[in-house]
Scaffold this motif. Structure first.
Motif, mmCIF file in Angstrom:
data_model
loop_
_atom_site.group_PDB
_atom_site.id
_atom_site.type_symbol
_atom_site.label_atom_id
_atom_site.label_comp_id
_atom_site.label_asym_id
_atom_site.label_seq_id
_atom_site.Cartn_x
_atom_site.Cartn_y
_atom_site.Cartn_z
ATOM 1 N N VAL A 33 0.843 -1.204 0.000
ATOM 2 C CA VAL A 33 0.000 0.000 0.000
ATOM 3 C C VAL A 33 0.874 1.250 0.000
ATOM 4 C CG1 VAL A 33 -1.626 1.359 1.410
ATOM 5 C CG2 VAL A 33 -2.046 -1.078 1.008
ATOM 6 N N LYS A 34 1.914 1.240 0.819
ATOM 7 C CA LYS A 34 2.828 2.391 0.863
ATOM 8 C C LYS A 34 3.535 2.573 -0.476
ATOM 9 C CE LYS A 34 3.650 2.617 5.802
ATOM 10 N NZ LYS A 34 4.651 2.730 6.868
ATOM 11 N N ALA A 35 3.917 1.477 -1.095
ATOM 12 C CA ALA A 35 4.554 1.557 -2.417
ATOM 13 C C ALA A 35 3.565 2.109 -3.439
ATOM 14 C CB ALA A 35 5.072 0.184 -2.849
ATOM 15 N N ALA A 36 2.303 1.695 -3.346
ATOM 16 C CA ALA A 36 1.283 2.186 -4.280
ATOM 17 C C ALA A 36 1.113 3.695 -4.155
ATOM 18 C CB ALA A 36 -0.048 1.482 -4.034
ATOM 19 N N ALA A 174 10.825 -0.138 -3.539
ATOM 20 C CA ALA A 174 10.141 0.669 -4.558
ATOM 21 C C ALA A 174 9.678 1.985 -3.946
ATOM 22 C CB ALA A 174 8.962 -0.094 -5.141
ATOM 23 N N ARG A 175 9.156 1.917 -2.757
ATOM 24 C CA ARG A 175 8.716 3.133 -2.051
ATOM 25 C C ARG A 175 9.902 4.048 -1.792
ATOM 26 N NH1 ARG A 175 7.894 4.063 3.937
ATOM 27 N NH2 ARG A 175 6.626 5.952 4.032
ATOM 28 N N ARG A 176 10.969 3.466 -1.304
ATOM 29 C CA ARG A 176 12.173 4.258 -1.001
ATOM 30 C C ARG A 176 12.712 4.924 -2.267
ATOM 31 N NH1 ARG A 176 17.805 1.868 1.361
ATOM 32 N NH2 ARG A 176 18.793 3.887 1.673
ATOM 33 N N GLN A 177 12.772 4.156 -3.350
ATOM 34 C CA GLN A 177 13.268 4.696 -4.613
ATOM 35 C C GLN A 177 12.352 5.814 -5.117
ATOM 36 O OE1 GLN A 177 13.791 1.768 -7.674
ATOM 37 N NE2 GLN A 177 14.458 3.247 -9.186
#
Length: 188
Positions: A33-36, A174-177
């Protein structure tokens, strides 16, 4: 108590490893969810993956595949093809594997340019898919493999949690990037 075809809702794996696996599914849901939210380019993929992880986590403890098994077994007995259940199991498993493989190809093709973290998550999802297919097989020799122990862990715990971990880490990266890319963009 509520019952369908001899199946009763209950906790499917009340062990510490069962609950840890459910917690890992929940972590994967949160990370997806965070990555989304952060990765706008791949937000649909991460949202889809969050829903898949949520469904698998719920199934882990409700043991819904046992309901499916009970329904099929009772229908096989009622309709007279129980004696041919091995052939039906084989066709079901082969169909499940083919459907899962086709779905993975479609998803991989759709997200082929999405980046390494999406591909990492797809690898984790493929590992989980293989695990689910192996569990669905429920043939004697497959059960023996999944029950092999490595230190204090059964192989099924290792396989399932490894797939979940790969997905959670891929989503986190992915979120971090995506957040790093957003910070480096010049302001207008």
């Amino acid at each position: 108590m509520f019952e369908i075809e001899g199946w009763r809702p209950g906790i499917g794996d009340p062990t510490i490893w069962g609950w840890l696996t459910v917690a890992n599914y929940a972590l994967a849901v949160v990370m997806a969810v965070k990555a989304a939210r952060a990765d706008s380019r791949n937000s649909q993929f991460w949202a889809f993956l969050a829903m898949v992880m949520l469904a698998l986590g719920i199934n882990k403890q409700l043991d819904l595949q046992s309901l499916l098994t009970a329904v099929f077994r009772n229908n096989a007995i009622r309709h007279g093809w129980y004696d041919h259940r091995r052939e039906m199991q084989k066709m079901f498993i082969e169909g499940t594997i083919l459907l899962a493989a086709a779905a993975m190809v479609v998803v991989a093709f759709t997200f082929r340019k999405a980046g390494r973290w999406v591909l990492g998550a797809l690898f984790g999802l493929a590992l989980l898919g293989a695990f689910v297919a192996a569990r669905a097989a429920s043939f004697h020799h497959m059960g023996e493999v999944l029950n092999l122990r490595f230190l204090a862990l059964r192989m099924n715990h290792i396989l399932e949690n490894t797939g979940i971990a790969i997905i959670a880490v891929s989503a986190a990266m992915a979120r971090r990037q995506a957040r790093g890319t957003a910070r480096r963009r010049p302001r207008r």
